[in-house]
Design a protein around this motif. Structure first.
Motif, PDB file in Angstrom:
ATOM      1  N   ALA A 134      -3.766   9.277   1.977  1.00 23.92           N
ATOM      2  CA  ALA A 134      -2.605   9.853   2.109  1.00 23.92           C
ATOM      3  C   ALA A 134      -1.956  10.257   0.641  1.00 23.92           C
ATOM      4  O   ALA A 134      -1.955   9.450  -0.149  1.00 23.92           O
ATOM      5  N   ARG A 135      -1.738  11.269   0.584  1.00 27.58           N
ATOM      6  CA  ARG A 135      -0.844  11.751  -0.766  1.00 27.58           C
ATOM      7  C   ARG A 135       0.071  12.364  -0.496  1.00 27.58           C
ATOM      8  O   ARG A 135       0.562  13.405   0.226  1.00 27.58           O
ATOM      9  N   VAL A 136       1.562  11.710  -1.032  1.00 32.73           N
ATOM     10  CA  VAL A 136       2.868  12.471  -1.099  1.00 32.73           C
ATOM     11  C   VAL A 136       3.102  12.988  -2.124  1.00 32.73           C
ATOM     12  O   VAL A 136       3.338  12.482  -3.456  1.00 32.73           O
ATOM     13  N   ASN A 141      14.748   4.661  -3.545  1.00 32.73           N
ATOM     14  CA  ASN A 141      13.452   4.084  -3.279  1.00 32.73           C
ATOM     15  C   ASN A 141      13.349   4.086  -1.747  1.00 32.73           C
ATOM     16  O   ASN A 141      14.375   3.452  -1.077  1.00 32.73           O
ATOM     17  N   ALA A 142      12.386   4.450  -1.264  1.00 35.98           N
ATOM     18  CA  ALA A 142      11.877   4.128   0.241  1.00 35.98           C
ATOM     19  C   ALA A 142      10.586   4.265   0.458  1.00 35.98           C
ATOM     20  O   ALA A 142       9.651   3.894  -0.530  1.00 35.98           O
ATOM     21  N   HIS A 143      10.132   4.060   1.739  1.00 33.02           N
ATOM     22  CA  HIS A 143       8.726   4.300   2.277  1.00 33.02           C
ATOM     23  C   HIS A 143       8.810   5.183   3.384  1.00 33.02           C
ATOM     24  O   HIS A 143       9.788   5.109   4.244  1.00 33.02           O
ATOM     25  N   PRO A 198      -2.718   5.383  10.062  1.00 32.07           N
ATOM     26  CA  PRO A 198      -2.853   4.199  10.182  1.00 32.07           C
ATOM     27  C   PRO A 198      -2.922   3.403   8.870  1.00 32.07           C
ATOM     28  O   PRO A 198      -3.277   2.127   8.461  1.00 32.07           O
ATOM     29  N   VAL A 199      -2.600   4.282   7.646  1.00 30.08           N
ATOM     30  CA  VAL A 199      -2.189   3.692   6.189  1.00 30.08           C
ATOM     31  C   VAL A 199      -1.215   2.698   6.223  1.00 30.08           C
ATOM     32  O   VAL A 199      -1.506   1.765   5.477  1.00 30.08           O
ATOM     33  N   GLY A 200      -0.106   3.048   6.888  1.00 29.12           N
ATOM     34  CA  GLY A 200       0.879   1.931   6.856  1.00 29.12           C
ATOM     35  C   GLY A 200       2.179   2.729   6.086  1.00 29.12           C
ATOM     36  O   GLY A 200       2.348   3.686   6.079  1.00 29.12           O
TER      37      GLY A 200
END
Length: 158
Positions: A35-37, A126-128, A133-135
């Motif tokens: 995954a790339r954000v 800051n967040a997520h 399934p990466v989390g």
């Protein structure tokens, strides 16, 4: 005397601090397990914060975007602005197939933070985001001026 000069030069070079290796990191890009954000940013709105970014699935399995959370526990709800709806529509999830990239953009899909802290242009949050399934994928969200339509650095994508 000829032998002393090279020795002094070698000793003086050894006493210089070693340069740290160049880091190839960009705070606007996060990569975790396929995954790339890229370029997470938000604009304050009357009803909270609207968060935008690009998400790439560089892996071999599908990803499922389900929302996110800020570092202080605020919920990032996945929403879509549909032309036929009077208000944004809540989404429970959005699939991202392998090799596919999605853009969360003004006028389209975004993450909403309804109870946003008092933030202004230049701040970072800051967040997520939650990508199954990466989390949890940790991100820093740049707070931009209301009315902004794109991240100013997005044209420099890697």
């Amino acid at each position: 005397m000829r032998h002393i000069a090279p020795t002094l030069l070698a000793v003086s070079l050894l006493s210089l601090p070693l340069a740290a290796p160049a880091q190839e990191t960009d705070p606007h890009i996060t990569e975790v397990d396929g995954a790339r954000v890229l370029y997470a940013w938000a604009v304050p709105e009357d009803d909270g914060l609207q968060v935008y970014m690009e998400i790439e699935n560089t892996g071999s399995v599908g990803l499922l975007l389900t929302g996110g959370e800020t570092a202080d526990g605020g919920t990032l709800a996945l929403r879509d602005t549909e032309v036929t709806a009077a208000a944004p529509v809540d989404l429970s999830e959005f699939p991202i197939a392998p090799g596919v990239s999605i853009d969360l953009v003004p006028g389209g899909m975004y993450l909403a933070l309804d109870d946003a802290p008092d933030l202004s242009e230049g701040d970072r949050l800051n967040a997520h985001i939650e990508l199954d399934p990466v989390g949890d994928v940790e991100i820093e969200i740049d707070i931009l001026a209301p009315g902004t339509r794109d991240h100013p650095d997005a044209g420099h994508r890697q």
